[in-house]
Design a protein around this motif. Structure first.
Motif, PDB file in Angstrom:
ATOM      1  N   GLU A  24       0.952  -1.214   0.035  1.00 25.83           N
ATOM      2  CA  GLU A  24       0.010  -0.133  -0.095  1.00 25.83           C
ATOM      3  C   GLU A  24       0.987   1.252  -0.039  1.00 25.83           C
ATOM      4  N   ASN A  25       0.272   2.468  -0.228  1.00 22.99           N
ATOM      5  CA  ASN A  25       0.911   3.629  -0.268  1.00 22.99           C
ATOM      6  C   ASN A  25       2.535   3.794  -0.934  1.00 22.99           C
ATOM      7  N   ILE A  26       2.717   3.014  -2.010  1.00 22.41           N
ATOM      8  CA  ILE A  26       3.753   3.171  -2.625  1.00 22.41           C
ATOM      9  C   ILE A  26       4.237   4.412  -3.394  1.00 22.41           C
ATOM     10  N   SER A  27       5.677   4.831  -2.997  1.00 24.74           N
ATOM     11  CA  SER A  27       6.057   6.197  -3.391  1.00 24.74           C
ATOM     12  C   SER A  27       7.412   5.989  -3.385  1.00 24.74           C
ATOM     13  N   ALA A  28       8.113   7.064  -4.033  1.00 24.20           N
ATOM     14  CA  ALA A  28       9.417   7.147  -4.097  1.00 24.20           C
ATOM     15  C   ALA A  28       9.716   8.676  -4.131  1.00 24.20           C
ATOM     16  N   VAL A  29      10.967   9.146  -3.364  1.00 24.47           N
ATOM     17  CA  VAL A  29      11.166  10.667  -3.437  1.00 24.47           C
ATOM     18  C   VAL A  29      12.725  10.699  -3.788  1.00 24.47           C
ATOM     19  N   ASP A  30      13.215  11.684  -4.369  1.00 20.15           N
ATOM     20  CA  ASP A  30      14.542  12.127  -4.942  1.00 20.15           C
ATOM     21  C   ASP A  30      14.986  13.107  -3.914  1.00 20.15           C
ATOM     22  N   VAL A  31      15.960  12.352  -3.087  1.00 22.76           N
ATOM     23  CA  VAL A  31      16.852  13.026  -1.813  1.00 22.76           C
ATOM     24  C   VAL A  31      18.163  13.302  -2.501  1.00 22.76           C
ATOM     25  N   ALA A  32      18.634  13.010  -3.663  1.00 19.68           N
ATOM     26  CA  ALA A  32      20.015  13.574  -4.150  1.00 19.68           C
ATOM     27  C   ALA A  32      20.348  14.722  -3.642  1.00 19.68           C
ATOM     28  N   ASP A  33      19.695  15.958  -4.002  1.00 21.33           N
ATOM     29  CA  ASP A  33      20.214  17.142  -3.599  1.00 21.33           C
ATOM     30  C   ASP A  33      20.144  17.382  -2.111  1.00 21.33           C
ATOM     31  N   ASP A  97       1.907  -0.725   8.652  1.00 26.21           N
ATOM     32  CA  ASP A  97       1.196   0.831   8.541  1.00 26.21           C
ATOM     33  C   ASP A  97       1.316   1.543   9.835  1.00 26.21           C
ATOM     34  N   GLU A  98       1.296   1.031  11.182  1.00 28.38           N
ATOM     35  CA  GLU A  98       1.376   1.736  12.152  1.00 28.38           C
ATOM     36  C   GLU A  98       2.841   2.434  12.516  1.00 28.38           C
ATOM     37  N   GLU A  99       3.919   1.818  11.852  1.00 31.85           N
ATOM     38  CA  GLU A  99       5.225   2.356  11.809  1.00 31.85           C
ATOM     39  C   GLU A  99       5.130   3.461  10.953  1.00 31.85           C
ATOM     40  N   ARG A 100       4.792   3.221   9.740  1.00 31.75           N
ATOM     41  CA  ARG A 100       4.699   4.302   8.478  1.00 31.75           C
ATOM     42  C   ARG A 100       3.694   5.703   9.180  1.00 31.75           C
ATOM     43  N   GLU A 101       2.576   5.409   9.914  1.00 32.92           N
ATOM     44  CA  GLU A 101       1.912   6.527  10.383  1.00 32.92           C
ATOM     45  C   GLU A 101       2.673   7.164  11.286  1.00 32.92           C
ATOM     46  N   ASN A 102       3.509   6.159  12.390  1.00 33.47           N
ATOM     47  CA  ASN A 102       4.298   6.936  13.433  1.00 33.47           C
ATOM     48  C   ASN A 102       5.418   7.620  13.140  1.00 33.47           C
ATOM     49  N   TYR A 103       6.219   7.210  12.066  1.00 35.48           N
ATOM     50  CA  TYR A 103       7.296   7.786  11.807  1.00 35.48           C
ATOM     51  C   TYR A 103       7.256   8.896  10.641  1.00 35.48           C
ATOM     52  N   ALA A 104       6.412   8.682   9.853  1.00 37.21           N
ATOM     53  CA  ALA A 104       5.751   9.714   8.880  1.00 37.21           C
ATOM     54  C   ALA A 104       7.045  10.158   8.086  1.00 37.21           C
ATOM     55  N   LEU A 105       7.620   9.095   7.366  1.00 38.45           N
ATOM     56  CA  LEU A 105       8.728   9.533   6.453  1.00 38.45           C
ATOM     57  C   LEU A 105       8.252  10.431   5.348  1.00 38.45           C
ATOM     58  N   ASP A 106       7.060  10.133   4.803  1.00 37.83           N
ATOM     59  CA  ASP A 106       6.471  10.794   3.791  1.00 37.83           C
ATOM     60  C   ASP A 106       6.398  12.257   4.041  1.00 37.83           C
ATOM     61  N   ARG A 107       5.984  12.701   5.493  1.00 38.81           N
ATOM     62  CA  ARG A 107       5.904  14.105   5.756  1.00 38.81           C
ATOM     63  C   ARG A 107       7.263  14.482   6.000  1.00 38.81           C
ATOM     64  N   LEU A 108       8.328  13.690   6.620  1.00 43.77           N
ATOM     65  CA  LEU A 108       9.436  14.308   6.676  1.00 43.77           C
ATOM     66  C   LEU A 108      10.126  14.635   5.280  1.00 43.77           C
ATOM     67  N   TRP A 109       9.745  14.249   4.213  1.00 41.75           N
ATOM     68  CA  TRP A 109      10.544  14.330   2.749  1.00 41.75           C
ATOM     69  C   TRP A 109       9.460  14.865   2.047  1.00 41.75           C
ATOM     70  N   SER A 110       8.320  15.651   2.572  1.00 42.53           N
ATOM     71  CA  SER A 110       7.382  16.032   1.755  1.00 42.53           C
ATOM     72  C   SER A 110       7.865  17.020   0.719  1.00 42.53           C
TER      73      SER A 110
END
Length: 121
Positions: A24-33, A97-110
């Motif tokens: 679920e909630n598959i995504s990827a972010v560019d953090v190279a810069d 799912d609980e870890e994803r919600e708790n650590y919120a990496l998506d928000r951290l790298w939004s």
């Protein structure tokens, strides 16, 4: 986008592999810069520890079969709440799912650029 084409290819394979295991909630972010240690983060989640393990195993298998890539490091599989595969140029995070919600990496790298992944329906 700073992510090299071979890394994008690997992320697309990871997304397709994760989808075959109903991630679920598959995504990827560019953090190279933003980071000097890797180019991209890949995220996916699942409602059970067993499914997290299944997803991570499938991603690892497909990257090995299709691109002959092996992770430099694999962490977190003891509890399978958050398993990480470090490929150097990109890092795969599959979380319960609980870890994803708790650590919120998506928000951290939004603020990081999103990487377009293939449709995974």
């Amino acid at each position: 986008m700073a992510v090299p084409e071979p890394t994008l290819d690997a992320l697309h394979i990871a997304a397709q592999a994760a989808a075959t295991r109903q991630a679920e909630n598959i995504s990827a972010v560019d953090v190279a810069d933003r980071l000097g240690i890797t180019d991209a983060f890949f995220f996916a989640s699942a409602p059970t520890e067993r499914q997290v393990k299944s997803i991570i195993d499938e991603i690892e298998d497909q990257l090995r079969e299709q691109l002959e890539l092996k992770p430099l490091r694999r962490e977190g599989e003891t509890e399978s709440r958050w398993v990480l595969l470090d490929y150097g140029h990109f890092v795969v995070h599959v979380q319960h799912d609980e870890e994803r919600e708790n650590y919120a990496l998506d928000r951290l790298w939004s603020d990081a650029p999103q990487i377009d992944l293939p449709e995974t329906d």
